[in-house]
Design a protein around this motif. Sequence first.
Motif, PDB file in Angstrom:
ATOM      1  N   CYS A   1      -6.306  10.022   2.411  1.00 51.92           N
ATOM      2  CA  CYS A   1      -7.588   9.656   1.802  1.00 51.92           C
ATOM      3  C   CYS A   1      -7.692  10.188   0.377  1.00 51.92           C
ATOM      4  O   CYS A   1      -8.136   9.480  -0.540  1.00 51.92           O
ATOM      5  CB  CYS A   1      -8.744  10.173   2.654  1.00 51.92           C
ATOM      6  SG  CYS A   1      -8.971   9.292   4.225  1.00 51.92           S
TER       7      CYS A   1
ATOM      8  N   LEU B   1       0.829  -1.207   0.000  1.00 50.18           N
ATOM      9  CA  LEU B   1       0.000   0.000   0.000  1.00 50.18           C
ATOM     10  C   LEU B   1       0.861   1.254   0.000  1.00 50.18           C
ATOM     11  O   LEU B   1       0.585   2.216  -0.747  1.00 50.18           O
ATOM     12  CB  LEU B   1      -0.928  -0.014   1.215  1.00 50.18           C
ATOM     13  CG  LEU B   1      -1.832   1.209   1.394  1.00 50.18           C
ATOM     14  CD1 LEU B   1      -2.796   1.348   0.222  1.00 50.18           C
ATOM     15  CD2 LEU B   1      -2.600   1.117   2.716  1.00 50.18           C
TER      16      LEU B   1
ATOM     17  N   SER C   1     -12.427   6.077   0.932  1.00 52.01           N
ATOM     18  CA  SER C   1     -11.135   5.444   1.202  1.00 52.01           C
ATOM     19  C   SER C   1     -11.309   4.100   1.901  1.00 52.01           C
ATOM     20  O   SER C   1     -10.596   3.136   1.596  1.00 52.01           O
ATOM     21  CB  SER C   1     -10.270   6.370   2.053  1.00 52.01           C
ATOM     22  OG  SER C   1     -10.020   7.590   1.390  1.00 52.01           O
ATOM     23  N   CYS C   2     -12.266   4.013   2.825  1.00 46.67           N
ATOM     24  CA  CYS C   2     -12.518   2.741   3.499  1.00 46.67           C
ATOM     25  C   CYS C   2     -13.009   1.684   2.512  1.00 46.67           C
ATOM     26  O   CYS C   2     -12.637   0.507   2.614  1.00 46.67           O
ATOM     27  CB  CYS C   2     -13.533   2.943   4.625  1.00 46.67           C
ATOM     28  SG  CYS C   2     -12.916   3.903   6.029  1.00 46.67           S
TER      29      CYS C   2
ATOM     30  N   MET D   1      -5.502   8.101  -1.873  1.00 43.73           N
ATOM     31  CA  MET D   1      -6.105   6.807  -2.209  1.00 43.73           C
ATOM     32  C   MET D   1      -7.143   6.960  -3.309  1.00 43.73           C
ATOM     33  O   MET D   1      -7.205   6.145  -4.245  1.00 43.73           O
ATOM     34  CB  MET D   1      -6.761   6.199  -0.963  1.00 43.73           C
ATOM     35  CG  MET D   1      -5.794   5.686   0.076  1.00 43.73           C
ATOM     36  SD  MET D   1      -6.699   4.926   1.448  1.00 43.73           S
ATOM     37  CE  MET D   1      -5.367   4.675   2.615  1.00 43.73           C
TER      38      MET D   1
ATOM     39  N   LEU E   1      -9.972   0.531   0.577  1.00 39.20           N
ATOM     40  CA  LEU E   1      -9.151  -0.344   1.409  1.00 39.20           C
ATOM     41  C   LEU E   1      -9.820  -1.708   1.605  1.00 39.20           C
ATOM     42  O   LEU E   1      -9.132  -2.739   1.689  1.00 39.20           O
ATOM     43  CB  LEU E   1      -8.891   0.318   2.759  1.00 39.20           C
ATOM     44  CG  LEU E   1      -7.945   1.519   2.730  1.00 39.20           C
ATOM     45  CD1 LEU E   1      -7.977   2.252   4.065  1.00 39.20           C
ATOM     46  CD2 LEU E   1      -6.523   1.074   2.399  1.00 39.20           C
TER      47      LEU E   1
ATOM     48  N   PHE F   1      -9.037  -3.504  -1.462  1.00 37.08           N
ATOM     49  CA  PHE F   1      -7.589  -3.746  -1.486  1.00 37.08           C
ATOM     50  C   PHE F   1      -7.230  -4.957  -0.628  1.00 37.08           C
ATOM     51  O   PHE F   1      -6.431  -5.812  -1.037  1.00 37.08           O
ATOM     52  CB  PHE F   1      -6.867  -2.489  -0.992  1.00 37.08           C
ATOM     53  CG  PHE F   1      -5.385  -2.653  -0.822  1.00 37.08           C
ATOM     54  CD1 PHE F   1      -4.523  -2.564  -1.909  1.00 37.08           C
ATOM     55  CD2 PHE F   1      -4.834  -2.882   0.441  1.00 37.08           C
ATOM     56  CE1 PHE F   1      -3.160  -2.720  -1.749  1.00 37.08           C
ATOM     57  CE2 PHE F   1      -3.470  -3.022   0.607  1.00 37.08           C
ATOM     58  CZ  PHE F   1      -2.622  -2.940  -0.496  1.00 37.08           C
ATOM     59  N   CYS F   2      -7.832  -5.057   0.544  1.00 39.76           N
ATOM     60  CA  CYS F   2      -7.546  -6.184   1.429  1.00 39.76           C
ATOM     61  C   CYS F   2      -8.058  -7.499   0.831  1.00 39.76           C
ATOM     62  O   CYS F   2      -7.404  -8.545   0.964  1.00 39.76           O
ATOM     63  CB  CYS F   2      -8.175  -5.944   2.799  1.00 39.76           C
ATOM     64  SG  CYS F   2      -7.379  -4.617   3.753  1.00 39.76           S
TER      65      CYS F   2
ATOM     66  N   TRP G   1     -13.053  -1.222   9.379  1.00 45.02           N
ATOM     67  CA  TRP G   1     -12.781   0.222   9.476  1.00 45.02           C
ATOM     68  C   TRP G   1     -13.829   0.832  10.391  1.00 45.02           C
ATOM     69  O   TRP G   1     -14.875   1.305   9.948  1.00 45.02           O
ATOM     70  CB  TRP G   1     -12.776   0.853   8.086  1.00 45.02           C
ATOM     71  CG  TRP G   1     -11.901   0.084   7.142  1.00 45.02           C
ATOM     72  CD1 TRP G   1     -12.273  -0.692   6.104  1.00 45.02           C
ATOM     73  CD2 TRP G   1     -10.462  -0.005   7.192  1.00 45.02           C
ATOM     74  NE1 TRP G   1     -11.195  -1.269   5.490  1.00 45.02           N
ATOM     75  CE2 TRP G   1     -10.054  -0.863   6.134  1.00 45.02           C
ATOM     76  CE3 TRP G   1      -9.482   0.554   8.017  1.00 45.02           C
ATOM     77  CZ2 TRP G   1      -8.722  -1.170   5.886  1.00 45.02           C
ATOM     78  CZ3 TRP G   1      -8.157   0.238   7.772  1.00 45.02           C
ATOM     79  CH2 TRP G   1      -7.784  -0.599   6.728  1.00 45.02           C
TER      80      TRP G   1
ATOM     81  N   LEU H   1      -4.395   4.765   8.594  1.00 39.24           N
ATOM     82  CA  LEU H   1      -5.040   3.472   8.808  1.00 39.24           C
ATOM     83  C   LEU H   1      -5.488   3.310  10.255  1.00 39.24           C
ATOM     84  O   LEU H   1      -6.567   2.768  10.523  1.00 39.24           O
ATOM     85  CB  LEU H   1      -4.097   2.336   8.421  1.00 39.24           C
ATOM     86  CG  LEU H   1      -3.711   2.228   6.945  1.00 39.24           C
ATOM     87  CD1 LEU H   1      -2.803   1.022   6.735  1.00 39.24           C
ATOM     88  CD2 LEU H   1      -4.935   2.136   6.061  1.00 39.24           C
TER      89      LEU H   1
END
Length: 413
Positions: A163, A106, A360-361, A166, A364, A367-368, A340, A132
């Motif tokens: 944010c 990241l 952004s959450c 991202m 993410l 992304f995870c 989050w 984060l």
Amino acid sequence: MMVFVPYQQVILLLSNIMTTMMRVYIDGINAQNEANLAAMRHMRRRRRARRQAVLQAALAYNQRVNPVERQFLGPRVSAWWDAAPRQDDRFWKENFRMSQPVFNILCDILRPRLQRDALNGFSVEKVVALALYRLSTPSDLRTIANLFGVGRSTVCELVQEVCVAMIDVMMQQYIVWPTGNRLRRTIQAFEEKHGFPQCAGAVDGTHIPIIGPAKNPADYHNRKGWYSMILQAVVDNKLRFTDINVGFPGRVHDARVLRNSTLYEKGQNGDLFPAWYKEINGTPMPIVILGDPAYPLLPWLMKGFSEGANFGQQERTFNYRLSRARMVVERAFGQLKGRWRILMRRNDSALKAIPQMVTSCCILHNFCIEHNEVYEAGWDQMHVIYEQPQADPVHDVVPSADDIRNALLGYFR
């Protein structure tokens, strides 16, 4: 024998009685105010004690890990963060919701964008970790500032900087509408796993708690009784967000949010999916997404039957199949808020900054998933409440959509 009392004495007596009653009333109010102030002071002391306990525990831990370096650190230190690179995988997942190798990926993605901006002399790793930690924990700004050795105002600035980075760098890469082979795999997975044909995802909305804004606060006061902002999202079979819309006030109905989104515009114009049809009981069925009763029934948006006079076993089976497939969006919202946690409690950020944090959450979250970061069962301890369908469904049935749904009755039978 009657005794007459002068009216002056009567007035004086009544005045004394009223004065005594008023004094008793005022004394009662003063006592209640003192009790309220005492309770508020007690709550402040408890919060201050909790913050100090967290900070002291972090500093004591670092003192045990590296006591030689600790004695040279100044008042503005980041001892807790300085010790993070030496911690195990569990530490990283608990505090940053991802393992250290994925965290490094990241940082590498965001590094070119963040290095162009002023980071107050901090490293990219520290800035990303701070953001984060802010998004993944319910800690207040003071605690985060102490853990990372920065000022409270700097925490807000750095979080917004990350944010925005991202959204600029990762949005188009990680929140992707399914097309081509990815769309084919999604349709196949919904039919094989959930038993619903020609399905490419499910749509729903969830409320993000916020502080009541100074301007037009009534618009953000939702039907649940608190202030919120709406996140509308489409989710695929892997719980990935494929389309999001953030920013509508909490008072707005889900159907209205849909009608004012690009998702609705593309669906009505026929630009949402390619013309891939599957014949079901003599009816060509297009690709659809699934919604709850709050949404309209459209050729590209299926919802369940309302329980009425003609509600039978076939309609009940259809609703069961649709509900089972639509649970992907509920699970995605649950994992989004469980991972989050800033989305679960009342966000104290500025109103204009909240959509960036929510977006952004979502990035993410995807992304995870893409990097196989397993969602920990313990993150559900915050009791994520799934959104229930709004009570007043919108009746906007298109005949072709009705034909498609009726054709599915025989398919499921």
